[in-house]
Design a protein around this motif. Structure first.
Motif, PDB file in Angstrom:
ATOM      1  N   ASN A 199     -51.853  33.064 -23.868  1.00  0.00           N
ATOM      2  CA  ASN A 199     -52.719  34.051 -24.516  1.00  0.00           C
ATOM      3  C   ASN A 199     -54.004  34.156 -23.698  1.00  0.00           C
ATOM      4  OD1 ASN A 199     -54.148  35.716 -26.236  1.00  0.00           O
ATOM      5  ND2 ASN A 199     -54.431  34.155 -27.823  1.00  0.00           N
ATOM      6  N   LEU A 200     -53.906  34.781 -22.548  1.00  0.00           N
ATOM      7  CA  LEU A 200     -55.032  34.834 -21.609  1.00  0.00           C
ATOM      8  C   LEU A 200     -56.226  35.577 -22.187  1.00  0.00           C
ATOM      9  CD1 LEU A 200     -53.087  35.521 -18.299  1.00  0.00           C
ATOM     10  CD2 LEU A 200     -54.197  33.387 -18.984  1.00  0.00           C
ATOM     11  N   VAL A 201     -55.968  36.645 -22.917  1.00  0.00           N
ATOM     12  CA  VAL A 201     -57.071  37.408 -23.506  1.00  0.00           C
ATOM     13  C   VAL A 201     -57.851  36.534 -24.476  1.00  0.00           C
ATOM     14  CG1 VAL A 201     -57.664  39.365 -24.976  1.00  0.00           C
ATOM     15  CG2 VAL A 201     -55.953  39.634 -23.182  1.00  0.00           C
ATOM     16  N   GLY A 202     -57.138  35.810 -25.316  1.00  0.00           N
ATOM     17  CA  GLY A 202     -57.800  34.936 -26.266  1.00  0.00           C
ATOM     18  C   GLY A 202     -58.572  33.816 -25.598  1.00  0.00           C
ATOM     19  N   LEU A 203     -58.002  33.227 -24.558  1.00  0.00           N
ATOM     20  CA  LEU A 203     -58.686  32.161 -23.835  1.00  0.00           C
ATOM     21  C   LEU A 203     -59.978  32.667 -23.206  1.00  0.00           C
ATOM     22  CD1 LEU A 203     -55.558  30.552 -22.149  1.00  0.00           C
ATOM     23  CD2 LEU A 203     -57.065  29.395 -23.780  1.00  0.00           C
ATOM     24  N   LYS A 204     -59.925  33.844 -22.601  1.00  0.00           N
ATOM     25  CA  LYS A 204     -61.120  34.398 -21.960  1.00  0.00           C
ATOM     26  C   LYS A 204     -62.173  34.774 -22.994  1.00  0.00           C
ATOM     27  CE  LYS A 204     -58.548  36.025 -17.929  1.00  0.00           C
ATOM     28  NZ  LYS A 204     -57.951  37.202 -17.233  1.00  0.00           N
ATOM     29  N   ARG A 205     -61.749  35.316 -24.122  1.00  0.00           N
ATOM     30  CA  ARG A 205     -62.700  35.686 -25.167  1.00  0.00           C
ATOM     31  C   ARG A 205     -63.440  34.462 -25.703  1.00  0.00           C
ATOM     32  NH1 ARG A 205     -59.110  39.982 -28.756  1.00  0.00           N
ATOM     33  NH2 ARG A 205     -59.480  41.810 -27.436  1.00  0.00           N
ATOM     34  N   ARG A 206     -62.760  33.338 -25.743  1.00  0.00           N
ATOM     35  CA  ARG A 206     -63.404  32.115 -26.237  1.00  0.00           C
ATOM     36  C   ARG A 206     -64.181  31.384 -25.145  1.00  0.00           C
ATOM     37  NH1 ARG A 206     -58.847  32.233 -29.447  1.00  0.00           N
ATOM     38  NH2 ARG A 206     -57.578  31.039 -28.018  1.00  0.00           N
ATOM     39  N   GLY A 207     -64.223  31.947 -23.960  1.00  0.00           N
ATOM     40  CA  GLY A 207     -65.021  31.357 -22.900  1.00  0.00           C
ATOM     41  C   GLY A 207     -64.431  30.104 -22.289  1.00  0.00           C
ATOM     42  N   VAL A 208     -63.113  29.954 -22.341  1.00  0.00           N
ATOM     43  CA  VAL A 208     -62.464  28.783 -21.730  1.00  0.00           C
ATOM     44  C   VAL A 208     -62.624  28.859 -20.215  1.00  0.00           C
ATOM     45  CG1 VAL A 208     -60.251  27.605 -21.406  1.00  0.00           C
ATOM     46  CG2 VAL A 208     -60.854  28.561 -23.646  1.00  0.00           C
ATOM     47  N   SER A 243     -57.408  18.032 -18.097  1.00  0.00           N
ATOM     48  CA  SER A 243     -57.859  19.143 -18.934  1.00  0.00           C
ATOM     49  C   SER A 243     -57.659  18.816 -20.413  1.00  0.00           C
ATOM     50  CB  SER A 243     -57.072  20.420 -18.594  1.00  0.00           C
ATOM     51  OG  SER A 243     -57.295  21.418 -19.570  1.00  0.00           O
ATOM     52  N   ASP A 244     -58.719  18.953 -21.198  1.00  0.00           N
ATOM     53  CA  ASP A 244     -58.604  18.737 -22.640  1.00  0.00           C
ATOM     54  C   ASP A 244     -57.657  19.747 -23.272  1.00  0.00           C
ATOM     55  OD1 ASP A 244     -60.332  16.584 -22.588  1.00  0.00           O
ATOM     56  OD2 ASP A 244     -62.103  17.768 -23.132  1.00  0.00           O
ATOM     57  N   HIS A 245     -57.633  20.962 -22.746  1.00  0.00           N
ATOM     58  CA  HIS A 245     -56.746  21.980 -23.307  1.00  0.00           C
ATOM     59  C   HIS A 245     -55.278  21.619 -23.077  1.00  0.00           C
ATOM     60  CE1 HIS A 245     -60.557  24.138 -23.308  1.00  0.00           C
ATOM     61  NE2 HIS A 245     -60.010  25.018 -24.116  1.00  0.00           N
ATOM     62  N   VAL A 246     -54.967  21.092 -21.922  1.00  0.00           N
ATOM     63  CA  VAL A 246     -53.589  20.651 -21.672  1.00  0.00           C
ATOM     64  C   VAL A 246     -53.258  19.452 -22.548  1.00  0.00           C
ATOM     65  CG1 VAL A 246     -51.982  19.754 -19.939  1.00  0.00           C
ATOM     66  CG2 VAL A 246     -53.571  21.593 -19.340  1.00  0.00           C
ATOM     67  N   GLN A 248     -54.375  18.905 -25.515  1.00  0.00           N
ATOM     68  CA  GLN A 248     -54.073  19.451 -26.837  1.00  0.00           C
ATOM     69  C   GLN A 248     -52.636  19.948 -26.897  1.00  0.00           C
ATOM     70  OE1 GLN A 248     -56.901  22.447 -28.114  1.00  0.00           O
ATOM     71  NE2 GLN A 248     -58.636  21.231 -27.403  1.00  0.00           N
ATOM     72  N   MET A 249     -52.198  20.597 -25.827  1.00  0.00           N
ATOM     73  CA  MET A 249     -50.825  21.085 -25.779  1.00  0.00           C
ATOM     74  C   MET A 249     -49.831  19.925 -25.827  1.00  0.00           C
ATOM     75  SD  MET A 249     -49.083  23.569 -22.892  1.00  0.00           S
ATOM     76  CE  MET A 249     -50.120  24.981 -23.279  1.00  0.00           C
ATOM     77  N   VAL A 250     -50.122  18.880 -25.068  1.00  0.00           N
ATOM     78  CA  VAL A 250     -49.232  17.719 -25.026  1.00  0.00           C
ATOM     79  C   VAL A 250     -49.175  17.034 -26.385  1.00  0.00           C
ATOM     80  CG1 VAL A 250     -48.923  15.417 -24.040  1.00  0.00           C
ATOM     81  CG2 VAL A 250     -49.491  17.365 -22.551  1.00  0.00           C
ATOM     82  N   GLU A 251     -50.336  16.851 -27.024  1.00  0.00           N
ATOM     83  CA  GLU A 251     -50.365  16.211 -28.346  1.00  0.00           C
ATOM     84  C   GLU A 251     -49.567  17.016 -29.359  1.00  0.00           C
ATOM     85  OE1 GLU A 251     -54.490  15.806 -29.201  1.00  0.00           O
ATOM     86  OE2 GLU A 251     -54.813  14.230 -27.695  1.00  0.00           O
ATOM     87  N   PHE A 252     -49.647  18.323 -29.264  1.00  0.00           N
ATOM     88  CA  PHE A 252     -48.877  19.184 -30.160  1.00  0.00           C
ATOM     89  C   PHE A 252     -47.375  18.997 -29.932  1.00  0.00           C
ATOM     90  CE2 PHE A 252     -46.756  23.163 -31.209  1.00  0.00           C
ATOM     91  CZ  PHE A 252     -47.284  23.466 -32.448  1.00  0.00           C
ATOM     92  N   ILE A 253     -46.958  18.989 -28.668  1.00  0.00           N
ATOM     93  CA  ILE A 253     -45.532  18.875 -28.345  1.00  0.00           C
ATOM     94  C   ILE A 253     -44.979  17.522 -28.780  1.00  0.00           C
ATOM     95  CG2 ILE A 253     -43.870  18.766 -26.432  1.00  0.00           C
ATOM     96  CD1 ILE A 253     -45.669  20.846 -25.004  1.00  0.00           C
ATOM     97  N   THR A 254     -45.764  16.474 -28.609  1.00  0.00           N
ATOM     98  CA  THR A 254     -45.286  15.131 -28.934  1.00  0.00           C
ATOM     99  C   THR A 254     -45.508  14.760 -30.395  1.00  0.00           C
ATOM    100  OG1 THR A 254     -47.400  14.193 -28.180  1.00  0.00           O
ATOM    101  CG2 THR A 254     -45.589  14.287 -26.574  1.00  0.00           C
ATOM    102  N   GLY A 255     -46.115  15.654 -31.180  1.00  0.00           N
ATOM    103  CA  GLY A 255     -46.334  15.394 -32.605  1.00  0.00           C
ATOM    104  C   GLY A 255     -45.070  15.578 -33.420  1.00  0.00           C
ATOM    105  N   ALA A 256     -45.172  15.187 -34.690  1.00  0.00           N
ATOM    106  CA  ALA A 256     -44.016  15.284 -35.583  1.00  0.00           C
ATOM    107  C   ALA A 256     -43.693  16.734 -35.887  1.00  0.00           C
ATOM    108  CB  ALA A 256     -44.311  14.540 -36.881  1.00  0.00           C
ATOM    109  N   SER A 257     -42.399  17.053 -35.887  1.00  0.00           N
ATOM    110  CA  SER A 257     -41.976  18.432 -36.169  1.00  0.00           C
ATOM    111  C   SER A 257     -40.558  18.427 -36.702  1.00  0.00           C
ATOM    112  CB  SER A 257     -42.054  19.288 -34.902  1.00  0.00           C
ATOM    113  OG  SER A 257     -41.591  20.600 -35.178  1.00  0.00           O
ATOM    114  N   ASP A 258     -40.259  19.437 -37.516  1.00  0.00           N
ATOM    115  CA  ASP A 258     -38.897  19.638 -38.004  1.00  0.00           C
ATOM    116  C   ASP A 258     -38.156  20.710 -37.215  1.00  0.00           C
ATOM    117  OD1 ASP A 258     -38.552  17.993 -40.581  1.00  0.00           O
ATOM    118  OD2 ASP A 258     -40.493  18.941 -40.875  1.00  0.00           O
ATOM    119  N   ARG A 259     -38.811  21.265 -36.191  1.00  0.00           N
ATOM    120  CA  ARG A 259     -38.204  22.317 -35.393  1.00  0.00           C
ATOM    121  C   ARG A 259     -38.213  21.919 -33.919  1.00  0.00           C
ATOM    122  NH1 ARG A 259     -35.689  25.411 -38.821  1.00  0.00           N
ATOM    123  NH2 ARG A 259     -35.570  26.994 -37.215  1.00  0.00           N
TER     124      ARG A 259
END
Length: 265
Positions: A199-208, A243-246, A248-259
């Motif tokens: 979501n490049l537009v969103g990332l740029k809008r938030r000043g990442v 990168s803290d953003h990466v 966050q992505m890794v923590e999400f992927i390795t978190g608990a999920s039913d899908r």
């Protein structure tokens, strides 16, 4: 019934015994406010709105005509248990929106964060946990038990399958059916939705920072083409990235999920 003296209640509105109406709140014509409802300060409930169940509405929220808030879940297992809906502050809940209370099996509570925009006709089902600054566009449906993180946008006429998690800052294109988890900052689109980049537009809008955006690009490429399973590639990313953003992505992927996950094409 407790109605603050600074609140305004239209004579045609029905406020049932037990309800709490906070300071500066406005209850418009032909609204029905149930006995276990708490309306915080400066909430504006326009007209023809039903607020039922054990429901809390946060300060400054505006609810537009014909919304149905806090009714029982659309779940055949529901047997009348006392469950809850909590809506945060400064949300805009447009016409014909429906938000249901939770179920005992799902934790007993549906939660909506702050500063969201829920456009006309969208649905938030039982036991969902919706973050802050979330936008759900017209006629989209979030099924039961979904977790929608902060700053997510769900495009119009989309459907989010039950138990799906959508990570922070992701965007779902219109007319998408999302059946698996979406990584943070992902761009998802298509009738049977696929992960189609960032979501490049969103990332740029938030000043990442540009360096973080580039790190996220590399992370998606690694998840797509690296050695090992998707989960193994994600864990390796977590060990290597700065990168803290990466992270966050890794923590999400390795978190608990039913899908499982939508993976890069």
């Amino acid at each position: 019934m407790s109605v603050d003296p600074t609140a305004t209640v239209h004579p045609s509105a029905v406020i049932e015994d037990g309800a709490t109406i906070g300071p500066g709140a406005r209850i418009g014509p032909f609204c029905v406010i149930g006995p276990e409802v708490t309306v915080a300060a400066d909430v504006d409930i326009r007209s023809h709105v039903v607020v039922a169940g054990w429901t809390d509405i946060g300060a400054g929220t505006v609810i537009f005509p014909f919304a149905s808030i806090g009714e029982v879940p659309q779940d055949l297992k529901f047997a009348g248990e006392r469950t809850r809906l909590r809506i945060g502050a400064r949300n805009r809940i447009r016409e014909h929106v429906t938000m249901n209370t939770g179920t005992v099996q799902g934790g007993g509570e549906t939660v909506v964060g702050d500063d969201g925009l829920f456009m006309a006709g969208c649905h938030i089902a039982h036991d969902c946990h919706i973050g802050d600054r979330v936008i759900v566009v017209n006629q989209s449906a979030i099924a039961g038990h979904c977790q929608i993180a902060d700053d997510v946008i769900v495009g119009g006429l989309s459907g989010i399958h039950q138990w799906v998690r959508i990570g922070r800052g992701a965007i779902i294109g219109a007319l998408s059916m999302v059946t698996n988890d979406v990584v943070p900052y992902g761009l998802v689109q298509g009738p049977r939705a696929e992960l189609d980049g960032l979501n490049l537009v969103g990332l740029k809008r938030r000043g990442v920072a540009r360096a973080d955006i580039q790190a996220l690009r590399v992370a998606l490429l690694t998840l797509k083409q690296g050695e090992g399973t998707f989960l193994e590639r994600a864990r390796r990313l977590g060990d290597e990235t700065e990168s803290d953003h990466v992270r966050q992505m890794v923590e999400f992927i390795t978190g608990a999920s039913d899908r499982s996950f939508l993976v890069p094409k």
